[in-house]
Design a protein around this motif. Structure first.
Motif: not given
Length: 217
Positions: A8, A28, A58, A81
């Motif tokens: 992420k 992410y 996401k 998300a």
């Protein structure tokens, strides 16, 4: 460790940074909705940036003890998300947010020692994911809850078992992320300040270097 590490990239605020994260293979991308942060964006700004994000990546909305009004606006405008809760939200509040908005929730747990790891288990039932980040420095009363370029002892997480997927955060950079994954056993990692040229200013080169190192690790 089986499977590729999930990554992420958080605190994105420009089209260039979003594009670098996507091109580098981020799983992410995170937008920060916290006015005190140098990475802060409004729900409207994030909605514009989100238009370039493919369905395979996401979107995560980071909030800190957010009001219901702000959470509602984020969900309506950005369609994340995941809602990432980075404040002092209780397990009950985590459950409430998850039920109210129908969006999966990731709870961030600040870590300084073994007691913090033990306390984190209280969130396993209410949250969909967990994130372990370094506690902000005590000597700085106005310290941000995250994004402080601080790490904790990754060995604290080694061999731990959790009901939910989790990410490691705090002080990660392209040059140390592989070691952090190896020591902690983290199935996923999160970075913000570790890919910046200055607070809030992301480096596209560092974003891609971090992704490459994390995926290799």
């Amino acid at each position: 460790m089986a499977g590729a590490t999930e990554v992420k990239i958080c605190g994105l605020s420009t089209p260039e940074a979003v594009a670098a994260a996507i091109e580098g293979g981020a799983d992410y991308i995170g937008f920060v909705f916290y006015p005190r942060s140098p990475r802060h964006v409004t729900p409207q700004q994030a909605a514009l940036l989100a238009k370039a994000v493919p369905a395979s990546v996401k979107i995560v909305a980071l909030t800190v003890d957010a009001t219901d009004d702000l959470l509602g606006e984020i969900v309506e405008e950005v369609h994340p998300a995941l809602l990432q809760l980075h404040g002092v939200e209780t397990p009950a509040r985590v459950t409430e947010i998850r039920q109210r908005y129908g969006v999966p929730v990731m709870k961030v747990l600040p870590v300084a020692g073994p007691a913090d790891i033990a306390a984190a288990h209280a969130y396993e039932d209410g949250a969909d994911r967990l994130m372990f980040d370094a506690k902000p420095p005590k000597e700085k009363k106005d310290a941000l809850p995250g994004g402080n370029a601080l790490s904790f002892d990754w060995q604290l997480l080694a061999g731990t078992e959790w009901k939910k997927p989790w990410l490691l955060a705090g002080g990660l950079r392209p040059e140390n992320v592989a070691e952090a994954i190896r020591i902690s056993g983290a199935p996923g990692v999160d970075v913000s300040s570790g890919v910046e040229e200055a607070p809030g200013r992301k480096s596209t080169a560092l974003i891609k270097a971090f992704l490459k190192a994390a995926k290799a690790g």
